[in-house]
Design a protein around this motif. Structure first.
Motif, mmCIF file in Angstrom:
data_model
loop_
_atom_site.group_PDB
_atom_site.id
_atom_site.type_symbol
_atom_site.label_atom_id
_atom_site.label_comp_id
_atom_site.label_asym_id
_atom_site.label_seq_id
_atom_site.Cartn_x
_atom_site.Cartn_y
_atom_site.Cartn_z
ATOM 1 N N TRP A 22 0.383 -1.000 -0.329
ATOM 2 C CA TRP A 22 -0.067 0.262 -0.038
ATOM 3 C C TRP A 22 1.107 1.494 0.077
ATOM 4 N N GLN A 23 1.835 0.786 0.890
ATOM 5 C CA GLN A 23 2.787 2.151 0.448
ATOM 6 C C GLN A 23 3.646 2.716 -1.022
ATOM 7 N N ASN A 24 3.869 1.591 -1.298
ATOM 8 C CA ASN A 24 4.451 1.966 -2.604
ATOM 9 C C ASN A 24 3.339 2.426 -3.978
ATOM 10 N N CYS A 25 2.258 1.651 -3.903
ATOM 11 C CA CYS A 25 0.747 2.424 -4.210
ATOM 12 C C CYS A 25 0.679 3.630 -3.997
ATOM 13 N N ASP A 26 0.471 3.941 -2.698
ATOM 14 C CA ASP A 26 -0.101 5.308 -2.555
ATOM 15 C C ASP A 26 1.454 6.069 -2.917
ATOM 16 N N GLY A 27 2.539 5.907 -2.662
ATOM 17 C CA GLY A 27 4.181 6.327 -3.489
ATOM 18 C C GLY A 27 3.940 7.435 -4.340
ATOM 19 N N ILE A 28 2.889 6.072 -5.455
ATOM 20 C CA ILE A 28 2.850 6.210 -6.647
ATOM 21 C C ILE A 28 2.137 6.735 -7.441
ATOM 22 N N ARG A 29 0.662 6.801 -6.632
ATOM 23 C CA ARG A 29 -0.316 7.233 -7.071
ATOM 24 C C ARG A 29 -0.878 8.315 -7.487
ATOM 25 N N GLN A 30 0.058 9.100 -8.145
ATOM 26 C CA GLN A 30 0.081 10.590 -8.484
ATOM 27 C C GLN A 30 1.093 10.772 -9.953
ATOM 28 N N SER A 31 1.695 9.373 -10.047
ATOM 29 C CA SER A 31 2.466 9.045 -11.278
ATOM 30 C C SER A 31 2.142 9.393 -13.101
ATOM 31 N N GLN A 32 2.207 9.543 -13.764
ATOM 32 C CA GLN A 32 1.281 10.240 -15.175
ATOM 33 C C GLN A 32 2.019 8.249 -15.516
ATOM 34 N N ILE A 33 2.886 7.689 -15.245
ATOM 35 C CA ILE A 33 2.874 5.999 -15.763
ATOM 36 C C ILE A 33 2.255 5.852 -15.269
ATOM 37 N N MET A 34 0.573 4.893 -16.363
ATOM 38 C CA MET A 34 -0.197 4.627 -15.649
ATOM 39 C C MET A 34 0.698 2.782 -15.830
ATOM 40 N N THR A 35 0.983 2.573 -16.460
ATOM 41 C CA THR A 35 1.427 1.650 -16.318
ATOM 42 C C THR A 35 2.120 0.862 -14.760
ATOM 43 N N ALA A 36 3.123 2.101 -14.464
ATOM 44 C CA ALA A 36 3.654 1.757 -13.536
ATOM 45 C C ALA A 36 2.760 1.591 -11.728
ATOM 46 N N ARG A 37 1.227 2.543 -12.491
ATOM 47 C CA ARG A 37 0.663 2.133 -11.314
ATOM 48 C C ARG A 37 -0.790 1.261 -11.472
ATOM 49 N N ARG A 38 -0.347 0.852 -12.418
ATOM 50 C CA ARG A 38 -1.099 -0.895 -12.905
ATOM 51 C C ARG A 38 -0.453 -1.487 -11.822
ATOM 52 N N ALA A 39 1.027 -1.913 -12.593
ATOM 53 C CA ALA A 39 1.760 -2.845 -11.319
ATOM 54 C C ALA A 39 1.478 -2.260 -9.879
ATOM 55 N N PHE A 40 2.352 -1.117 -9.038
ATOM 56 C CA PHE A 40 1.517 -1.806 -7.642
ATOM 57 C C PHE A 40 0.241 -1.280 -7.488
ATOM 58 N N ARG A 41 -0.731 -1.153 -7.777
ATOM 59 C CA ARG A 41 -1.521 -2.435 -7.548
ATOM 60 C C ARG A 41 -1.888 -3.308 -7.439
ATOM 61 N N VAL A 42 -1.898 -3.616 -8.293
ATOM 62 C CA VAL A 42 -2.007 -5.015 -8.548
ATOM 63 C C VAL A 42 -1.148 -6.054 -7.563
ATOM 64 N N ASP A 43 -0.190 -5.475 -7.083
ATOM 65 C CA ASP A 43 1.104 -5.643 -6.123
ATOM 66 C C ASP A 43 0.314 -5.561 -4.860
ATOM 67 N N LEU A 44 -0.384 -4.904 -4.546
ATOM 68 C CA LEU A 44 -1.580 -4.839 -3.195
ATOM 69 C C LEU A 44 -2.320 -5.358 -3.515
ATOM 70 N N ILE A 45 -3.170 -5.699 -4.113
ATOM 71 C CA ILE A 45 -3.973 -6.674 -4.300
ATOM 72 C C ILE A 45 -3.900 -7.786 -4.271
ATOM 73 N N ASP A 46 -2.798 -8.529 -4.451
ATOM 74 C CA ASP A 46 -2.196 -9.110 -4.334
ATOM 75 C C ASP A 46 -1.719 -9.675 -3.058
ATOM 76 N N GLU A 47 -1.188 -9.180 -2.044
ATOM 77 C CA GLU A 47 -0.715 -8.676 -1.155
ATOM 78 C C GLU A 47 -2.087 -9.233 -0.091
ATOM 79 N N CYS A 48 -2.364 -8.370 -0.356
ATOM 80 C CA CYS A 48 -3.915 -8.493 0.608
ATOM 81 C C CYS A 48 -4.614 -9.954 0.471
ATOM 82 N N LEU A 49 -4.514 -10.282 -0.553
ATOM 83 C CA LEU A 49 -5.375 -11.630 -0.816
ATOM 84 C C LEU A 49 -4.807 -12.962 -0.056
#
Length: 86
Positions: A22-49
């Motif tokens: 979540w910290q990683n995802c939150d730290g990049i949420r303002q990034s304009q690079i959508m693929t990076a944001r998506r990758a961090f979001r996927v990682d967050l969801i995987d870690e939650c599961l």
């Protein structure tokens, strides 16, 4: 399944990893690079599961029955409804 301290600590370990993701995802949420944001979001969801799976494994290790789990889910749903949550 094991029913020991290591098994009981696993959900805590996974929750810490979810927080880190979540910290990683939150730290990049303002990034304009959508693929990076998506990758961090996927990682967050995987870690939650992973946290959910570790918790389910602990329930299995202590011999929780499906009926006990179903009853706990109903209680959780009632609490969440009262609090306006999912």
């Amino acid at each position: 399944m094991r029913d020991d301290k290591a098994q009981a600590l696993k959900p805590l370990e996974e929750a810490a990893e979810a927080f880190g993701a979540w910290q990683n995802c939150d730290g990049i949420r303002q990034s304009q690079i959508m693929t990076a944001r998506r990758a961090f979001r996927v990682d967050l969801i995987d870690e939650c599961l992973d946290t959910v799976q570790a918790t389910v494994n602990l329930l299995a290790a202590v011999g929780a029955t499906q009926g006990e789990v179903d009853a706990a889910i109903r209680r959780m749903d009632e609490r969440n409804c009262e609090r306006g949550r999912l």
